[in-house]
Design a protein around this motif. Structure first.
Motif, mmCIF file in Angstrom:
data_model
loop_
_atom_site.group_PDB
_atom_site.id
_atom_site.type_symbol
_atom_site.label_atom_id
_atom_site.label_comp_id
_atom_site.label_asym_id
_atom_site.label_seq_id
_atom_site.Cartn_x
_atom_site.Cartn_y
_atom_site.Cartn_z
ATOM 1 N N GLU A 196 0.871 -1.177 0.000
ATOM 2 C CA GLU A 196 0.000 0.000 0.000
ATOM 3 C C GLU A 196 0.908 1.227 0.000
ATOM 4 N N ARG A 197 0.737 2.081 -1.029
ATOM 5 C CA ARG A 197 1.650 3.215 -1.227
ATOM 6 C C ARG A 197 0.837 4.511 -1.288
ATOM 7 N N CYS A 198 1.383 5.522 -0.596
ATOM 8 C CA CYS A 198 0.738 6.844 -0.612
ATOM 9 C C CYS A 198 0.889 7.451 -1.995
ATOM 10 N N ALA A 246 4.939 6.952 0.635
ATOM 11 C CA ALA A 246 5.144 6.176 1.857
ATOM 12 C C ALA A 246 4.476 4.804 1.709
ATOM 13 N N LEU A 247 5.088 3.763 2.285
ATOM 14 C CA LEU A 247 4.618 2.391 2.161
ATOM 15 C C LEU A 247 4.121 1.841 3.487
ATOM 16 N N LYS A 248 3.152 0.930 3.393
ATOM 17 C CA LYS A 248 2.726 0.158 4.554
ATOM 18 C C LYS A 248 2.139 -1.172 4.054
ATOM 19 N N ASN A 249 2.010 -2.121 4.983
ATOM 20 C CA ASN A 249 1.449 -3.453 4.680
ATOM 21 C C ASN A 249 2.104 -4.081 3.441
ATOM 22 N N VAL A 250 3.392 -4.082 3.485
ATOM 23 C CA VAL A 250 4.149 -4.690 2.392
ATOM 24 C C VAL A 250 4.444 -6.157 2.745
ATOM 25 N N TYR A 251 4.023 -7.066 1.864
ATOM 26 C CA TYR A 251 4.317 -8.492 2.099
ATOM 27 C C TYR A 251 4.260 -9.229 0.755
ATOM 28 N N SER A 252 4.793 -10.426 0.793
ATOM 29 C CA SER A 252 4.787 -11.266 -0.419
ATOM 30 C C SER A 252 3.956 -12.515 -0.175
ATOM 31 N N THR A 253 3.483 -13.136 -1.279
ATOM 32 C CA THR A 253 2.730 -14.397 -1.217
ATOM 33 C C THR A 253 3.515 -15.489 -1.940
#
Length: 321
Positions: free
Chosen positions: A50-52, A57-64
C-alpha cells in the motif's frame, strides 16, 4: 581542500537536505494509500503493498508464495511404434510450462503365421509371420514331408494329399505303415478329418442330439462341432450314423458348408447331378475350384463310397479356398 573532496562535501549536503525534506513532507502528508499487487505466478512470489499516492510512503508490504504449476495429465503426442519410442506431454494450464517423457515401444504383435511355401518330401516349407501393428515379417522353415506308408507311392494321385494330411496330423494310418487309401471312409472318420483340417475348433455347445454319438468316441467332439456349426444335421434328428459309409456327395457337401456355401458359376458338367439334389450347389462349387473332376467324363458318382484316398484329396485341394 582538494577539488574532489569539495564536490563530495557538496553532494553529501544535498543528500542530507533531500532526506530532511522527505521526512518533513512525510510527516506533514495526509496519506492516501493505494493498493498495488503483483499476483503470484507458478514459480514467482506475489507482492502486496500500500503506497501513498502523494509521498510514496509504504505500509502493509508483504509477499505471497508461488502457486506452483497446475499440471494436466499426460497426453500422448507421438504414438510409439513396435521398435520406436513415443512421446507424452503434460502442460501447466496457467503459464504454459510443459514436461515431456518418452513412451516405451509396444513391441511386435505377430499373427499365427501363413504357410507361404508348402513342404515336399525333398524341400522344407516356409511359414511367414506378419506383425499386425507395423507389417514387419519373419519366417520359419517347416520340416520336409515324410512318407511312413508302404501303400502310398509317388505315382498315386493321392500321394501329396496323404503326406500333407499325415504330416499335419489330420489323419493317421490304420497302422504305423499302412494308410489304406482304398478303404471306405466312414462318416465318423470323414467329419473327424474335416474337423482337424480346420484346426480342431471347440463345439459351440455341448448339447448332443445324436443317440449314436457318445463322449468317449474319437469322433464325438468333431460331430458336435459339425452339428452346431451347421455342417451336418445327421441322417435324422437323433442319429448321425458314424459307422455308415461316407459318400462322395456327403464329403463335398460338408466341405461346401464349412467354406460358407460360396457361389459358383452355375455350370453343371455332370449328368448325374440334378438341380433338386441336396448336393447340387456343393458339387458345382467343387468342380469350379478343382476340388473334384468327377469319377469319369461327365459323371460325378454322388452315391459312390468315398475312400480314404479320395477324402484327403478333397481336403488337400480345398485347403486354400
Amino acid at each position: 581542500m582538494k577539488k574532489k573532496e569539495k564536490y563530495f562535501a557538496v553532494a553529501f549536503c544535498l543528500f542530507l537536505c533531500v532526506i530532511c525534506l522527505c521526512v518533513r513532507v512525510s510527516a506533514e502528508c495526509n496519506h492516501v494509500y493505494k493498493v498495488y499487487e503483483i499476483p503470484a505466478g507458478c514459480v514467482s512470489p506475489g507482492v502486496h503493498e500500500e503506497r501513498c499516492i502523494y509521498c510514496g510512503a509504504l505500509k502493509n508490504v508483504y509477499s505471497t508464495a508461488p502457486l506452483g504449476h497446475d499440471i494436466s495429465g499426460w497426453r500422448l503426442v507421438v504414438k510409439p511404434g513396435c521398435t520406436t519410442c513415443g512421446t507424452e506431454q503434460r502442460k501447466c494450464s496457467r503459464c504454459g510450462f510443459y514436461e515431456v517423457r518418452s513412451v516405451a515401444p509396444v513391441g511386435h504383435r505377430y499373427n499365427q503365421g501363413v504357410l507361404t511355401k508348402e513342404p515336399t518330401t525333398t524341400a522344407m516349407g516356409r511359414i511367414t509371420y506378419t506383425c499386425l501393428n507395423c507389417g514387419d515379417t519373419y519366417q520359419k522353415t517347416t520340416p520336409r514331408l515324410t512318407n511312413p506308408f508302404v501303400d502310398v507311392k509317388p505315382k498315386d494321385y493321392f500321394y501329396d494329399s496323404v503326406l500333407w494330411a499325415a504330416n499335419n496330423k489330420i489323419t493317421n494310418g490304420i497302422d504305423m505303415m499302412h494308410f489304406a487309401p482304398y478303404h471306405t471312409c466312414s462318416r465318423g472318420e470323414m467329419v473327424t478329418f474335416l474337423w482337424r483340417a480346420v484346426g480342431c475348433p471347440e463345439p459351440a455347445s455341448s448339447a448332443n442330439p445324436f443317440v449314436d454319438v457318445r463322449g468317449r468316441d474319437f469322433f464325438a467332439k468333431a460331430v458336435l462341432w459339425a452339428y452346431h456349426a451347421g455342417v451336418t444335421n445327421g441322417v435324422d434328428a437323433s442319429h448321425f450314423s458314424p459307422k455308415d459309409r461316407c459318400t462322395r456327395a456327403q464329403v463335398v457337401t460338408f466341405l461346401y458348408r464349412v467354406k460358407g456355401k460360396p457361389g459358383h458359376s452355375g455350370r453343371n458338367a455332370f449328368a448325374d447331378v440334378r438341380p433338386r439334389a441336396y448336393y447340387y450347389d456343393a458339387v458345382l462349387w467343387a468342380a469350379d475350384f478343382g476340388v473334384t473332376t468327377g469319377t469319369e467324363n461327365g459323371i460325378f458318382s454322388p452315391n459312390q463310397r468315398c475312400d480314404r484316398g479320395q477324402i484327403v484329396t478333397f481336403l488337400y485341394r480345398s485347403r486354400h479356398l
